[in-house]
Design a protein around this motif. Structure first.
Motif, PDB file in Angstrom:
ATOM      1  N   THR A  46     -32.065  27.319 -25.315  1.00  7.01           N
ATOM      2  CA  THR A  46     -32.488  26.691 -26.566  1.00  7.01           C
ATOM      3  C   THR A  46     -33.024  27.734 -27.532  1.00  7.01           C
ATOM      4  N   LEU A  47     -32.531  27.685 -28.762  1.00  4.79           N
ATOM      5  CA  LEU A  47     -33.110  28.408 -29.884  1.00  4.79           C
ATOM      6  C   LEU A  47     -33.941  27.419 -30.686  1.00  4.79           C
ATOM      7  N   GLY A  48     -35.199  27.764 -30.956  1.00  2.28           N
ATOM      8  CA  GLY A  48     -36.077  26.853 -31.672  1.00  2.28           C
ATOM      9  C   GLY A  48     -37.208  26.387 -30.771  1.00  2.28           C
ATOM     10  N   GLU A  49     -38.228  25.815 -31.377  1.00  2.41           N
ATOM     11  CA  GLU A  49     -39.430  25.462 -30.633  1.00  2.41           C
ATOM     12  C   GLU A  49     -39.247  24.216 -29.772  1.00  2.41           C
ATOM     13  N   SER A  50     -38.556  23.224 -30.291  1.00  2.00           N
ATOM     14  CA  SER A  50     -38.437  21.952 -29.575  1.00  2.00           C
ATOM     15  C   SER A  50     -37.269  21.978 -28.604  1.00  2.00           C
ATOM     16  N   ARG A  51     -37.445  21.323 -27.459  1.00  2.00           N
ATOM     17  CA  ARG A  51     -36.344  21.172 -26.506  1.00  2.00           C
ATOM     18  C   ARG A  51     -35.758  19.764 -26.578  1.00  2.00           C
ATOM     19  N   GLN A  52     -36.217  18.962 -27.539  1.00  2.00           N
ATOM     20  CA  GLN A  52     -35.683  17.621 -27.728  1.00  2.00           C
ATOM     21  C   GLN A  52     -34.912  17.560 -29.040  1.00  2.00           C
ATOM     22  N   GLY A  53     -33.895  16.673 -29.077  1.00  2.00           N
ATOM     23  CA  GLY A  53     -33.093  16.541 -30.287  1.00  2.00           C
ATOM     24  C   GLY A  53     -32.240  17.771 -30.530  1.00  2.00           C
ATOM     25  N   GLY A  54     -31.709  17.881 -31.718  1.00  2.00           N
ATOM     26  CA  GLY A  54     -30.953  19.053 -32.083  1.00  2.00           C
ATOM     27  C   GLY A  54     -29.489  18.991 -31.665  1.00  2.00           C
ATOM     28  N   LEU A  55     -28.835  20.148 -31.743  1.00  3.14           N
ATOM     29  CA  LEU A  55     -27.396  20.271 -31.531  1.00  3.14           C
ATOM     30  C   LEU A  55     -27.109  21.092 -30.289  1.00  3.14           C
ATOM     31  N   LEU A  56     -26.211  20.587 -29.437  1.00  5.19           N
ATOM     32  CA  LEU A  56     -25.773  21.291 -28.242  1.00  5.19           C
ATOM     33  C   LEU A  56     -24.384  21.872 -28.462  1.00  5.19           C
ATOM     34  N   LEU A  57     -24.224  23.170 -28.141  1.00  8.78           N
ATOM     35  CA  LEU A  57     -22.921  23.842 -28.160  1.00  8.78           C
ATOM     36  C   LEU A  57     -22.526  24.080 -26.710  1.00  8.78           C
ATOM     37  N   SER A  58     -21.379  23.548 -26.315  1.00  8.71           N
ATOM     38  CA  SER A  58     -21.034  23.514 -24.893  1.00  8.71           C
ATOM     39  C   SER A  58     -19.689  24.160 -24.609  1.00  8.71           C
ATOM     40  N   GLY A  59     -19.639  24.915 -23.492  1.00  9.42           N
ATOM     41  CA  GLY A  59     -18.388  25.513 -23.045  1.00  9.42           C
ATOM     42  C   GLY A  59     -18.420  25.784 -21.553  1.00  9.42           C
ATOM     43  N   HIS A  60     -17.247  25.822 -20.935  1.00  6.81           N
ATOM     44  CA  HIS A  60     -17.193  26.146 -19.500  1.00  6.81           C
ATOM     45  C   HIS A  60     -16.772  27.602 -19.312  1.00  6.81           C
ATOM     46  N   THR A  61     -17.309  28.211 -18.264  1.00  5.97           N
ATOM     47  CA  THR A  61     -17.086  29.639 -18.025  1.00  5.97           C
ATOM     48  C   THR A  61     -15.916  29.917 -17.100  1.00  5.97           C
ATOM     49  N   ASP A  62     -15.442  28.918 -16.369  1.00 11.04           N
ATOM     50  CA  ASP A  62     -14.371  29.161 -15.397  1.00 11.04           C
ATOM     51  C   ASP A  62     -12.997  29.098 -16.053  1.00 11.04           C
ATOM     52  N   VAL A  63     -12.034  29.727 -15.398  1.00 15.18           N
ATOM     53  CA  VAL A  63     -10.649  29.738 -15.862  1.00 15.18           C
ATOM     54  C   VAL A  63      -9.731  29.376 -14.693  1.00 15.18           C
ATOM     55  N   VAL A  64      -8.488  29.034 -15.022  1.00 13.71           N
ATOM     56  CA  VAL A  64      -7.517  28.693 -13.982  1.00 13.71           C
ATOM     57  C   VAL A  64      -6.896  29.967 -13.418  1.00 13.71           C
ATOM     58  N   PRO A  65      -6.286  29.878 -12.239  1.00 12.62           N
ATOM     59  CA  PRO A  65      -5.690  31.066 -11.602  1.00 12.62           C
ATOM     60  C   PRO A  65      -4.523  31.645 -12.397  1.00 12.62           C
ATOM     61  N   VAL A  66      -4.201  32.904 -12.092  1.00  9.04           N
ATOM     62  CA  VAL A  66      -3.089  33.593 -12.748  1.00  9.04           C
ATOM     63  C   VAL A  66      -1.938  33.878 -11.779  1.00  9.04           C
ATOM     64  N   GLU A  67      -2.120  33.574 -10.498  1.00  4.89           N
ATOM     65  CA  GLU A  67      -1.083  33.845  -9.514  1.00  4.89           C
ATOM     66  C   GLU A  67       0.201  33.090  -9.858  1.00  4.89           C
ATOM     67  N   ASP A  68       1.328  33.762  -9.592  1.00  2.22           N
ATOM     68  CA  ASP A  68       2.658  33.181  -9.810  1.00  2.22           C
ATOM     69  C   ASP A  68       2.956  32.915 -11.279  1.00  2.22           C
ATOM     70  N   GLN A  69       2.225  33.572 -12.176  1.00  2.15           N
ATOM     71  CA  GLN A  69       2.528  33.488 -13.601  1.00  2.15           C
ATOM     72  C   GLN A  69       3.021  34.849 -14.089  1.00  2.15           C
ATOM     73  N   ALA A  70       4.002  34.835 -14.963  1.00  5.69           N
ATOM     74  CA  ALA A  70       4.631  36.079 -15.436  1.00  5.69           C
ATOM     75  C   ALA A  70       3.920  36.592 -16.687  1.00  5.69           C
ATOM     76  N   TRP A  71       2.791  37.256 -16.470  1.00  2.86           N
ATOM     77  CA  TRP A  71       2.033  37.833 -17.578  1.00  2.86           C
ATOM     78  C   TRP A  71       2.683  39.138 -18.046  1.00  2.86           C
ATOM     79  N   SER A  72       2.603  39.384 -19.357  1.00  2.84           N
ATOM     80  CA  SER A  72       3.133  40.629 -19.913  1.00  2.84           C
ATOM     81  C   SER A  72       2.152  41.779 -19.803  1.00  2.84           C
ATOM     82  N   SER A  73       0.898  41.453 -19.491  1.00  2.00           N
ATOM     83  CA  SER A  73      -0.151  42.467 -19.351  1.00  2.00           C
ATOM     84  C   SER A  73      -1.181  41.948 -18.365  1.00  2.00           C
ATOM     85  N   ASP A  74      -2.162  42.774 -18.030  1.00  2.00           N
ATOM     86  CA  ASP A  74      -3.234  42.367 -17.130  1.00  2.00           C
ATOM     87  C   ASP A  74      -3.980  41.195 -17.756  1.00  2.00           C
TER      88      ASP A  74
END
Length: 389
Positions: free
Chosen positions: A61-89
């Motif tokens: 939290t940025l700001g004094e209050s932990r109630q109300g306000g705006l939440l920005l949300s994202g997930h940190t995990d990704v799907v696997p890359v095995e068996d995919q034809a990537w052009s680079s790492d």
């Protein structure tokens, strides 16, 4: 957006891509990197380790209050890359033709990078309303981290008023999507010689009877489509994903495993499906036990993630319309963590850089234009929140 801020965003995104946070692996390194950036900006940061260890969520939290306000949300995990034809790492970001390539660039580390590159303006915005951050683990395998985080928020009475989930929508405002609920059903019968099927419990046969009822319920859901539903299709769906069982032509099958999912448009339909299939399971067990008390059926809930239900009044939608200049909103077929936050009483929308068409594919990318639009949206927050304060 200034070139300097876009360059800063690219630098952060390059670091995030280098963290190989495939859902099967730990996300600790990325979480602690993000926690460091947030702490340096003056945020209050909670790193919440998962119950089984090895992974973590962030609530900050940025700001004094932990109630109300705006939440920005994202997930940190990704799907696997095995068996995919990537052009680079896939875990080394590559810039080419105004695109940034790498696993997670659009789904959804691009949004997280934009948030981190905008911490100074978000800190300014927090003088009007608190700005919260929720970065989770294991979204790609059932929103496991978000389920834990939301429960923690409920217990701690952490209640932001609005939320933006930054999944890749090409910066369109998404106000609704179906839920995604996945199940595995294991049928345990008794084996024997195929010449005497009447004296044993054939697990495959009972699994097919269960599937038959699933398909009947799927048809019934069409008649339950909410009036005016904008989803495609407008009703809740059921899909039979896999059925495994048996060993040979002349052996009565003692084991069968069924994998299926439902994507409900509302909780009433989910409850209807679960009630109908529970009644089916109980009836089948009774018939199995009439032959052998050893037979059984076990249902495993792989994940139950609610949908994001469109609401007539949605402050988050109105705020993002102001920030982006968009005049309308849409619904999408894919699922997100948004419904879990809506369940806490927040007004929620999904809006983030990149296209879902690039997600989960080889050579995943986000365009610089999309990142720039996201940075612009975040840069307008101080003025928008000041006007509504």
């Amino acid at each position: 957006m200034t070139p300097a801020r876009l360059d800063h965003c690219k630098e952060i995104l390059e670091r995030l891509i280098a963290f190989e946070t495939v859902s099967t692996d730990s996300n600790f390194e990325m979480i602690h990197y993000l926690a460091g950036l947030l702490t340096e900006s003056g945020a209050t940061v909670d790193v919440m380790t998962s119950p089984e260890g090895g992974k973590a969520n962030i609530f900050a939290t940025l700001g004094e209050s932990r109630q109300g306000g705006l939440l920005l949300s994202g997930h940190t995990d990704v799907v696997p890359v095995e068996d995919q034809a990537w052009s680079s790492d896939p875990f080394k970001m590559v810039e080419k033709d105004d695109r940034l390539y790498g696993r997670g660039t659009c789904d959804m580390k691009g949004f997280i990078a934009a948030c981190m590159a905008s911490l100074d303006v978000l800190k300014d915005a927090s003088q009007y309303q608190p700005i919260h951050f929720a970065f989770t683990h294991d979204e790609e395998v059932g929103c496991l981290g978000a389920h834990t985080l939301v429960q923690e928020m409920r217990e701690r009475d952490l209640r932001p008023r609005l939320a933006i989930v930054g999944e890749p929508t090409s910066m369109r405002i998404i106000e609704g999507h179906k839920g995604c609920c996945e199940y595995t059903v294991t049928f345990s019968g008794t084996d024997g010689h195929g010449s005497r099927p009447e004296i044993e419990v054939n697990a495959v046969e009972y699994a097919t009877q269960y599937v038959t009822r699933l398909l009947e319920v799927r048809k019934e859901l069409e008649a339950r489509a909410p009036e005016g539903s904008q989803f495609v299709p407008p009703w809740s769906t059921i899909n039979v994903g896999a059925l495994h069982g048996g060993s040979a032509h002349n052996v009565i099958a003692s084991k069968a495993t069924l994998e299926w999912e439902t994507r409900p448009v509302n909780m009433a339909d989910l409850n209807y499906v679960k009630d109908e299939m529970a009644a089916c399971q109980n009836a089948l067990i009774d018939r199995m036990h009439s032959v052998s008390s050893k037979a059984d059926i076990h249902l495993e809930i792989i994940g139950e993630t609610p949908g994001l239900e469109p609401m007539k009044n949605n402050e988050a939608r109105d705020l993002v319309s102001t920030l982006t200049g968009a005049n309308g909103s849409d619904l999408v077929p894919f699922g997100t963590e948004a419904g879990l936050f809506q369940g806490l009483g927040m007004d929620v929308v999904v809006c983030g850089p990149g296209s879902i068409e690039q997600a989960h594919k080889a050579d995943e990318f986000v365009s610089l234009e999309q990142l720039d639009l996201c940075l612009d949206m975040l840069a307008r927050l101080p003025r928008a929140l000041a006007a509504s304060a």
